[in-house]
Scaffold this motif. Structure first.
Motif, PDB file in Angstrom:
ATOM      1  N   ALA A   1     -30.993  19.232 -26.156  1.00  0.00           N
ATOM      2  CA  ALA A   1     -29.467  18.431 -26.166  1.00  0.00           C
ATOM      3  C   ALA A   1     -29.251  17.855 -27.752  1.00  0.00           C
ATOM      4  O   ALA A   1     -30.161  17.847 -28.505  1.00  0.00           O
ATOM      5  CB  ALA A   1     -29.616  17.238 -25.140  1.00  0.00           C
ATOM      6  N   LYS A   2     -27.908  17.794 -27.814  1.00  0.00           N
ATOM      7  CA  LYS A   2     -27.661  17.242 -29.378  1.00  0.00           C
ATOM      8  C   LYS A   2     -26.419  16.535 -29.283  1.00  0.00           C
ATOM      9  O   LYS A   2     -25.411  17.099 -28.582  1.00  0.00           O
ATOM     10  CB  LYS A   2     -27.700  18.683 -30.234  1.00  0.00           C
ATOM     11  CG  LYS A   2     -27.565  18.421 -31.508  1.00  0.00           C
ATOM     12  CD  LYS A   2     -27.824  19.896 -32.358  1.00  0.00           C
ATOM     13  CE  LYS A   2     -27.557  19.745 -33.732  1.00  0.00           C
ATOM     14  NZ  LYS A   2     -26.265  19.806 -34.239  1.00  0.00           N
ATOM     15  N   ILE A   3     -26.390  15.527 -29.928  1.00  0.00           N
ATOM     16  CA  ILE A   3     -25.109  14.524 -29.982  1.00  0.00           C
ATOM     17  C   ILE A   3     -24.474  14.808 -31.465  1.00  0.00           C
ATOM     18  O   ILE A   3     -25.108  14.838 -32.552  1.00  0.00           O
ATOM     19  CB  ILE A   3     -25.386  13.086 -29.718  1.00  0.00           C
ATOM     20  CG1 ILE A   3     -26.154  13.054 -28.228  1.00  0.00           C
ATOM     21  CG2 ILE A   3     -24.086  12.369 -29.944  1.00  0.00           C
ATOM     22  CD1 ILE A   3     -26.703  11.644 -27.861  1.00  0.00           C
TER      23      ILE A   3
ATOM     24  N   SER B   1     -27.554  18.227 -39.424  1.00  0.00           N
ATOM     25  CA  SER B   1     -27.101  18.421 -37.941  1.00  0.00           C
ATOM     26  C   SER B   1     -26.682  20.032 -37.744  1.00  0.00           C
ATOM     27  O   SER B   1     -26.669  20.648 -36.831  1.00  0.00           O
ATOM     28  CB  SER B   1     -25.738  17.509 -37.577  1.00  0.00           C
ATOM     29  OG  SER B   1     -25.231  17.928 -36.336  1.00  0.00           O
ATOM     30  N   ASN B   2     -26.147  20.566 -38.814  1.00  0.00           N
ATOM     31  CA  ASN B   2     -25.611  21.768 -38.896  1.00  0.00           C
ATOM     32  C   ASN B   2     -26.499  22.738 -39.148  1.00  0.00           C
ATOM     33  O   ASN B   2     -26.468  24.187 -39.017  1.00  0.00           O
ATOM     34  CB  ASN B   2     -24.669  21.885 -39.927  1.00  0.00           C
ATOM     35  CG  ASN B   2     -23.439  21.307 -40.000  1.00  0.00           C
ATOM     36  OD1 ASN B   2     -22.904  21.128 -38.483  1.00  0.00           O
ATOM     37  ND2 ASN B   2     -22.614  21.020 -40.994  1.00  0.00           N
ATOM     38  N   SER B   3     -28.013  22.424 -39.334  1.00  0.00           N
ATOM     39  CA  SER B   3     -29.048  23.492 -39.482  1.00  0.00           C
ATOM     40  C   SER B   3     -29.624  24.225 -38.315  1.00  0.00           C
ATOM     41  O   SER B   3     -30.542  24.868 -38.386  1.00  0.00           O
ATOM     42  CB  SER B   3     -30.179  22.723 -40.387  1.00  0.00           C
ATOM     43  OG  SER B   3     -30.787  21.635 -39.509  1.00  0.00           O
ATOM     44  N   PHE B   4     -29.335  23.564 -37.371  1.00  0.00           N
ATOM     45  CA  PHE B   4     -29.831  24.141 -35.714  1.00  0.00           C
ATOM     46  C   PHE B   4     -28.885  23.813 -34.679  1.00  0.00           C
ATOM     47  O   PHE B   4     -27.997  23.070 -34.788  1.00  0.00           O
ATOM     48  CB  PHE B   4     -31.296  23.592 -35.547  1.00  0.00           C
ATOM     49  CG  PHE B   4     -31.142  22.060 -35.497  1.00  0.00           C
ATOM     50  CD1 PHE B   4     -31.076  21.381 -34.188  1.00  0.00           C
ATOM     51  CD2 PHE B   4     -31.539  21.280 -36.679  1.00  0.00           C
ATOM     52  CE1 PHE B   4     -31.018  20.046 -33.949  1.00  0.00           C
ATOM     53  CE2 PHE B   4     -31.565  19.977 -36.329  1.00  0.00           C
ATOM     54  CZ  PHE B   4     -31.226  19.111 -35.141  1.00  0.00           C
ATOM     55  N   ARG B   5     -29.117  24.538 -33.538  1.00  0.00           N
ATOM     56  CA  ARG B   5     -28.115  24.404 -32.297  1.00  0.00           C
ATOM     57  C   ARG B   5     -29.077  24.107 -31.173  1.00  0.00           C
ATOM     58  O   ARG B   5     -30.355  24.276 -31.209  1.00  0.00           O
ATOM     59  CB  ARG B   5     -27.434  25.585 -32.431  1.00  0.00           C
ATOM     60  CG  ARG B   5     -26.337  25.801 -33.290  1.00  0.00           C
ATOM     61  CD  ARG B   5     -25.068  25.039 -33.311  1.00  0.00           C
ATOM     62  NE  ARG B   5     -24.060  25.198 -34.417  1.00  0.00           N
ATOM     63  CZ  ARG B   5     -23.697  24.022 -35.009  1.00  0.00           C
ATOM     64  NH1 ARG B   5     -24.170  22.712 -34.843  1.00  0.00           N
ATOM     65  NH2 ARG B   5     -22.831  23.882 -35.969  1.00  0.00           N
TER      66      ARG B   5
ATOM     67  N   GLN C   1     -19.422  23.924 -28.103  1.00  0.00           N
ATOM     68  CA  GLN C   1     -19.997  25.340 -28.660  1.00  0.00           C
ATOM     69  C   GLN C   1     -20.927  25.981 -27.445  1.00  0.00           C
ATOM     70  O   GLN C   1     -21.080  27.035 -27.684  1.00  0.00           O
ATOM     71  CB  GLN C   1     -20.955  24.872 -29.976  1.00  0.00           C
ATOM     72  CG  GLN C   1     -19.938  24.479 -31.092  1.00  0.00           C
ATOM     73  CD  GLN C   1     -20.795  24.497 -32.469  1.00  0.00           C
ATOM     74  OE1 GLN C   1     -21.712  25.131 -32.453  1.00  0.00           O
ATOM     75  NE2 GLN C   1     -20.260  23.764 -33.503  1.00  0.00           N
ATOM     76  N   LEU C   2     -21.774  24.914 -26.973  1.00  0.00           N
ATOM     77  CA  LEU C   2     -22.671  25.148 -26.018  1.00  0.00           C
ATOM     78  C   LEU C   2     -21.852  25.949 -24.731  1.00  0.00           C
ATOM     79  O   LEU C   2     -22.064  27.270 -24.375  1.00  0.00           O
ATOM     80  CB  LEU C   2     -23.464  24.237 -25.295  1.00  0.00           C
ATOM     81  CG  LEU C   2     -24.510  24.551 -24.257  1.00  0.00           C
ATOM     82  CD1 LEU C   2     -25.268  25.672 -24.818  1.00  0.00           C
ATOM     83  CD2 LEU C   2     -25.227  23.507 -23.669  1.00  0.00           C
TER      84      LEU C   2
ATOM     85  N   ILE D   1     -27.781  19.801 -20.349  1.00  0.00           N
ATOM     86  CA  ILE D   1     -27.377  20.882 -19.581  1.00  0.00           C
ATOM     87  C   ILE D   1     -28.363  22.061 -19.768  1.00  0.00           C
ATOM     88  O   ILE D   1     -28.534  22.695 -20.785  1.00  0.00           O
ATOM     89  CB  ILE D   1     -26.013  21.573 -19.981  1.00  0.00           C
ATOM     90  CG1 ILE D   1     -24.987  20.311 -19.926  1.00  0.00           C
ATOM     91  CG2 ILE D   1     -25.629  22.642 -19.186  1.00  0.00           C
ATOM     92  CD1 ILE D   1     -23.493  20.784 -20.264  1.00  0.00           C
ATOM     93  N   THR D   2     -29.095  22.768 -18.588  1.00  0.00           N
ATOM     94  CA  THR D   2     -29.997  23.565 -18.423  1.00  0.00           C
ATOM     95  C   THR D   2     -29.132  25.013 -18.150  1.00  0.00           C
ATOM     96  O   THR D   2     -28.678  24.973 -17.039  1.00  0.00           O
ATOM     97  CB  THR D   2     -31.169  23.411 -17.541  1.00  0.00           C
ATOM     98  OG1 THR D   2     -31.630  22.055 -18.267  1.00  0.00           O
ATOM     99  CG2 THR D   2     -31.943  24.635 -17.662  1.00  0.00           C
ATOM    100  N   THR D   3     -29.040  26.003 -18.911  1.00  0.00           N
ATOM    101  CA  THR D   3     -28.310  26.997 -18.723  1.00  0.00           C
ATOM    102  C   THR D   3     -29.198  28.042 -17.902  1.00  0.00           C
ATOM    103  O   THR D   3     -30.260  28.224 -18.320  1.00  0.00           O
ATOM    104  CB  THR D   3     -27.812  27.615 -20.033  1.00  0.00           C
ATOM    105  OG1 THR D   3     -26.917  26.707 -20.665  1.00  0.00           O
ATOM    106  CG2 THR D   3     -26.809  29.080 -19.800  1.00  0.00           C
ATOM    107  N   ASN D   4     -28.707  28.872 -16.846  1.00  0.00           N
ATOM    108  CA  ASN D   4     -29.418  29.641 -16.066  1.00  0.00           C
ATOM    109  C   ASN D   4     -30.831  29.069 -15.579  1.00  0.00           C
ATOM    110  O   ASN D   4     -31.878  29.715 -16.219  1.00  0.00           O
ATOM    111  CB  ASN D   4     -29.469  31.084 -16.873  1.00  0.00           C
ATOM    112  CG  ASN D   4     -28.153  31.624 -16.720  1.00  0.00           C
ATOM    113  OD1 ASN D   4     -27.121  31.458 -15.859  1.00  0.00           O
ATOM    114  ND2 ASN D   4     -27.800  32.422 -17.698  1.00  0.00           N
TER     115      ASN D   4
END
Length: 456
Positions: free
Chosen positions: A32-34, A79-83, A218-219, A256-259
């Motif tokens: 998660a990221k805000i 913040s921009n260094s990872f997703r 973005q996610l 949010i957990t994808t798949n």
């Protein structure tokens, strides 16, 4: 049991962290990221301090919030260094006991009793490059942070209606569609963004979820409609009085957990796959099946606006006829503003410059021309003596039949020919068939405008 980072440092498990931990080194997958935000600095009047929070996980049980405060340049750079979905290593964070009531009002609820504080002068956050550690961590990104059986179906939410208004709940659903990111400016000059995601499950065919922050948007752009299942932990549901239905909103607490790798999610994935194969809903085909002779209600522009206001929140579209002029038709502008290319796999827009699908998780093949769907997609205004309907959407085959050209044929026209075509259609009084559903959407007749939309 300690592991080692690629730099040879001992990695401390989140479960072993405590305030007396000396220069710990922690690795985790970002779940998660805000968005980074600025606040007035009370010590330096007229300046701002910036902060952002993210959440990492290193085991099926343990995950922890990481916060950072500092200069705008540092915070935005960090913040921009990872997703979300990246694996990171955090060196020398400060371990603090968390104030559960205060912190978890605006951050995800975590299983750890502590939180990590990253500072510009003493801490480092970097990508994890240890293959073994990264492989182990990435497997955790498909595990929900809540009990996989603890969720509401969309039917439960719709059935309970306003009794759930304002509640924070968990949802398991599949992605039906992902809208484009829309930017706006508020009355007090603050810039914002919004993305609408339509969800579905075995009980409800379409349910709206709103994303307002850049990170969740973005996610969302990585989700493939009818192929992606989501476990959405701690999402807020509200009654939308405008649409007269329940909707969900992603907040700073949401993870949010994808798949997700759960029995319930696998069953929903199988349903979604079968649903996609049998789903006949295609806006273009739907338009083709409209019998124009069945549309008999005649409106002025003002009468149509009034009828729309009276029918706000109803799901049924409004069909009608107006005798009006096309007063805005910018077909002689840049082709990229008139013709859009979408990925044939996920239907997300193709980047014009790189010819690459903007959905980073889509297996798009740019070498295969058939994998790109190109169609008209632009806006027109129609007016009569009572007013104007602005930004009516004209797309696909209906636009081709209106203009009398396919997209390839249109692109081969000279600027003079495009301008001539524009003025052949502008300011001519026509009989226009419309479909209205929440926004004004122009349903153009099935033959060329000057043939089927008879001039009067």
């Amino acid at each position: 049991m300690m592991a080692y980072s690629s730099s040879g440092q001992n990695l401390v498990p989140i479960s072993d962290l405590h305030p007396n931990s000396a220069r710990p080194c922690v690795a985790g997958v970002v779940i998660a990221k805000i968005d980074a935000k600025g606040f007035p600095d009370r010590k330096n009047i007229g300046t701002e301090r910036y902060t952002f929070t993210f959440t990492i996980r290193d085991s099926p049980v343990y995950f922890i919030n990481v916060a950072s405060w500092g200069r705008e340049e540092y915070i935005r750079g960090l913040s921009n260094s990872f997703r979300i979905g990246d694996c990171v290593v955090i060196e020398n964070p400060l371990v603090q006991a968390k104030d559960t009531e205060k912190e978890e009002r605006f951050s995800p609820s975590t299983s750890s009793y502590y939180r990590l504080l990253v500072s510009e002068n003493f801490s480092t956050v970097r990508m994890c490059h240890d293959v073994d550690v990264e492989t182990r961590l990435l497997s955790l990104s498909h595990l929900p942070v809540k009990d996989p059986q603890d969720f509401y179906s969309l039917g439960d939410i719709v059935h309970n209606g306003q009794s759930l208004n304002g509640n924070i709940i968990n949802i398991l659903a599949s992605v039906r569609s992902v809208g484009e990111q829309k930017h706006f400016t508020t009355a007090d000059k603050r810039k914002g963004q919004r993305c609408e995601v339509k969800l579905f499950d075995e009980t409800v065919s379409s349910f709206l979820m709103n994303c307002w922050d850049n990170e969740s948007i973005q996610l969302a752009q990585t989700w493939i409609p009818k192929e992606t299942v989501l476990f959405i932990a701690d999402v807020r549901v509200n009654y939308d009085s405008f649409r007269n239905c329940m909707t969900a909103t992603v907040t700073a607490k949401t993870i949010i957990t994808t798949n997700p790798d759960t029995k319930e999610a696998n069953l929903l994935f199988s349903f979604a796959k079968e649903y996609a194969e049998n789903d006949d809903e295609d806006p273009e085909q739907t338009n083709e099946l409209i019998n124009l002779h069945s549309i008999v209600d005649v409106f002025t522009v003002q009468q149509l606006k009034t009828k729309v206001t009276d029918n706000v929140g109803k799901s049924e579209p409004i069909y009608g006829i107006i005798y009006a002029y096309i007063t805005m038709l910018n077909i002689d502008s840049d082709n990229s503003k008139i013709i859009k290319s979408r990925c044939g796999r996920c239907r997300i827009l193709i980047d014009v410059g790189s010819n690459v699908c903007t959905n980073t998780s889509c297996s798009f093949d740019s070498t295969n021309p058939s994998s790109i769907i190109t169609s008209f997609d632009f806006w027109v205004d129609v007016s009569d003596h009572t007013g104007t309907l602005q930004s009516c959407n004209l797309t696909g085959s209906t636009a081709e039949k209106t203009l009398g050209y396919t997209t390839d044929e249109f692109c081969s026209l000279t600027e003079e020919q495009k301008t001539s075509l524009k003025w052949n259609l502008l300011l001519e009084r026509c009989k226009i068939y419309l479909k209205v559903q929440f926004t004004f959407t122009l349903v153009v007749p099935l033959e060329r405008l000057n043939a089927l939309l008879r001039q009067t």
